[in-house]
Design a protein around this motif. Structure first.
Motif, PDB file in Angstrom:
ATOM      1  N   ARG A  30       1.162  -0.829   0.165  1.00 53.20           N
ATOM      2  CA  ARG A  30      -0.020   0.133  -0.398  1.00 53.20           C
ATOM      3  C   ARG A  30       1.139   0.771  -0.290  1.00 53.20           C
ATOM      4  O   ARG A  30       0.122   2.349  -0.592  1.00 53.20           O
ATOM      5  CB  ARG A  30      -0.650  -0.049   1.416  1.00 53.20           C
ATOM      6  N   SER A 144      -5.583   4.571   9.345  1.00 52.56           N
ATOM      7  CA  SER A 144      -4.278   4.963   8.620  1.00 52.56           C
ATOM      8  C   SER A 144      -4.741   5.202   6.928  1.00 52.56           C
ATOM      9  O   SER A 144      -3.786   5.838   6.121  1.00 52.56           O
ATOM     10  CB  SER A 144      -3.511   4.307   8.310  1.00 52.56           C
ATOM     11  N   GLU A 145      -5.931   4.850   6.257  1.00 54.99           N
ATOM     12  CA  GLU A 145      -6.451   4.919   5.159  1.00 54.99           C
ATOM     13  C   GLU A 145      -7.754   5.617   5.111  1.00 54.99           C
ATOM     14  O   GLU A 145      -7.875   5.992   3.654  1.00 54.99           O
ATOM     15  CB  GLU A 145      -6.958   3.083   4.825  1.00 54.99           C
ATOM     16  N   ARG A 146      -7.891   6.436   6.229  1.00 54.00           N
ATOM     17  CA  ARG A 146      -8.271   7.335   6.018  1.00 54.00           C
ATOM     18  C   ARG A 146      -7.827   9.094   5.763  1.00 54.00           C
ATOM     19  O   ARG A 146      -6.925   8.923   6.332  1.00 54.00           O
ATOM     20  CB  ARG A 146      -9.710   7.883   7.084  1.00 54.00           C
ATOM     21  N   GLY A 150      -4.194   8.444   4.626  1.00 51.93           N
ATOM     22  CA  GLY A 150      -4.159   8.009   3.611  1.00 51.93           C
ATOM     23  C   GLY A 150      -3.867   8.519   2.250  1.00 51.93           C
ATOM     24  O   GLY A 150      -3.099   7.825   1.573  1.00 51.93           O
ATOM     25  N   ARG A 151      -4.311  10.120   2.323  1.00 49.16           N
ATOM     26  CA  ARG A 151      -3.751  10.711   0.769  1.00 49.16           C
ATOM     27  C   ARG A 151      -2.332  10.208   1.334  1.00 49.16           C
ATOM     28  O   ARG A 151      -1.688  10.313   0.063  1.00 49.16           O
ATOM     29  CB  ARG A 151      -4.195  12.360   1.211  1.00 49.16           C
ATOM     30  N   GLU A 154      -0.695   7.723  -0.542  1.00 48.65           N
ATOM     31  CA  GLU A 154      -1.681   7.277  -1.791  1.00 48.65           C
ATOM     32  C   GLU A 154      -1.050   7.948  -2.726  1.00 48.65           C
ATOM     33  O   GLU A 154      -0.158   7.411  -3.453  1.00 48.65           O
ATOM     34  CB  GLU A 154      -3.326   7.760  -2.173  1.00 48.65           C
ATOM     35  N   ARG A 222      -5.037  -2.951  -1.711  1.00 50.67           N
ATOM     36  CA  ARG A 222      -5.204  -1.889  -1.435  1.00 50.67           C
ATOM     37  C   ARG A 222      -5.747  -1.432   0.141  1.00 50.67           C
ATOM     38  O   ARG A 222      -6.284  -0.490   0.743  1.00 50.67           O
ATOM     39  CB  ARG A 222      -5.770  -0.800  -2.389  1.00 50.67           C
ATOM     40  N   SER A 223      -5.997  -2.634   0.711  1.00 51.55           N
ATOM     41  CA  SER A 223      -7.046  -1.643   1.886  1.00 51.55           C
ATOM     42  C   SER A 223      -6.695  -3.377   3.340  1.00 51.55           C
ATOM     43  O   SER A 223      -6.747  -4.830   2.632  1.00 51.55           O
ATOM     44  CB  SER A 223      -8.666  -1.683   1.568  1.00 51.55           C
TER      45      SER A 223
END
Length: 304
Positions: A30, A144-146, A150-151, A154, A222-223
């Motif tokens: 990720r 951590s994905e939000r 998260g950005r 990414e 991805r998650s």
């Protein structure tokens, strides 16, 4: 329900251990880091927990914590060592690290038990402990994905140069990916060995790399949810494929190949795309209904 739980308790435990193990590969991917070092750290965590429990009679929490601490340091040093590598070269280097851990386990003498491994790692670890630890890990990864975290992740994955130009420390994020991967792998290894009470070099081989990678390819990389889907499928699937005997590995290969070709985002990606498509169709249908004028009606003041 209780009878079903007692019958399948090993599979339930294996599902959560497999989830943590798969997450040790999913997290660096990720971040855009093609690393398999989490499996080697799984072995480190397993052996350290077993040694501390058998040789020194440490409690479970301290034994698992020691394994995670050592694996975290090793993961950080490995990140510094391979910092100039990327892509396939990084993947091969981390696989070599996994194989080195296996060789050390075989040649560790009385400390690791040699080829036979260690037996009698008894501790008060239960399925409830495993579930609670997995829930905490999932909660942290979901967070951590939000949002801003998260950005940033990414951005580091999709375009490291652009992320660096925006002031994001790409190198530090990749080092963090190695450390988090090491901690997750060591935690999975320590929990598994204390639940099973035994560890051998054959339990930490290349097959674990294949299994964990299969889980996240089929489930979604991805998650955390993709890792959970993959862990559930490939923990319970062998029971449904017992009739196939020696053809099980062929069936696994076909499943992975079909997933890579037809569902590149994994089952989670496919379900997410289907849900978004359904939402768009609902919005389009709603906007279309709003634009229609009932037949036979005219605006006030419009001549017939």
């Amino acid at each position: 329900m209780i009878a079903w739980y007692d019958t399948n308790i090993i599979l339930i435990q294996s599902t959560f251990v497999g989830l943590l193990m798969a997450l040790s590969l999913q997290v660096p991917i990720r971040f855009g880091v093609f690393s398999f070092a989490g499996i080697g750290c799984y072995g480190i965590g397993a052996y350290v927990a077993a040694i501390m429990t058998i040789r020194y009679e440490w409690p479970a929490a301290a034994a698992i914590g020691a394994g995670m601490l050592i694996a975290g340091v090793v993961g950080y040093l490995l990140a510094l060592t391979v910092r100039r590598l990327g892509g396939l070269y990084l993947g091969m280097a981390t696989i070599a690290f996994d194989l080195i851990v296996g060789v050390l386990a075989v040649n560790g003498g009385d400390l690791t038990g040699g080829p036979s491994g260690l037996f009698g790692a008894l501790a008060d670890v239960t399925t409830l402990h495993l579930v609670l630890i997995s829930a905490v890990v999932i909660g942290l990864l979901a967070y951590s994905e939000r949002g801003a975290i998260g950005r940033r992740v990414e951005a580091v994955r999709e375009d490291p140069e652009l992320a660096a130009s925006m002031g994001i420390d790409v190198r530090r994020h990749r080092q963090a990916a190695f450390v988090i991967s090491a901690l997750l792998g060591a935690c999975a290894g320590g929990l598994n060995v204390l639940l099973r009470t035994t560890i051998a070099p054959t339990d930490i081989g290349f097959s674990l790399v294949v299994l964990a990678l299969t889980m996240i390819i089929v489930g979604g990389s991805r998650s955390w949810a993709g890792a959970l889907i993959g862990a559930m499928i490939f923990t319970w699937l062998p029971g449904f494929l017992e009739f196939s005997g020696q053809w099980q590995k062929v069936i696994y290969g076909v499943i992975v190949a079909l997933a890579a070709i037809w569902v590149p985002g994994g089952l989670l990606g496919m379900m997410t795309d289907a849900y978004r498509s359904w939402q768009r169709s609902r919005r389009d249908a709603g906007s279309g209904d709003g634009d229609r004028t009932p037949l036979g009606s005219r605006a006030e003041g419009t001549p017939a």
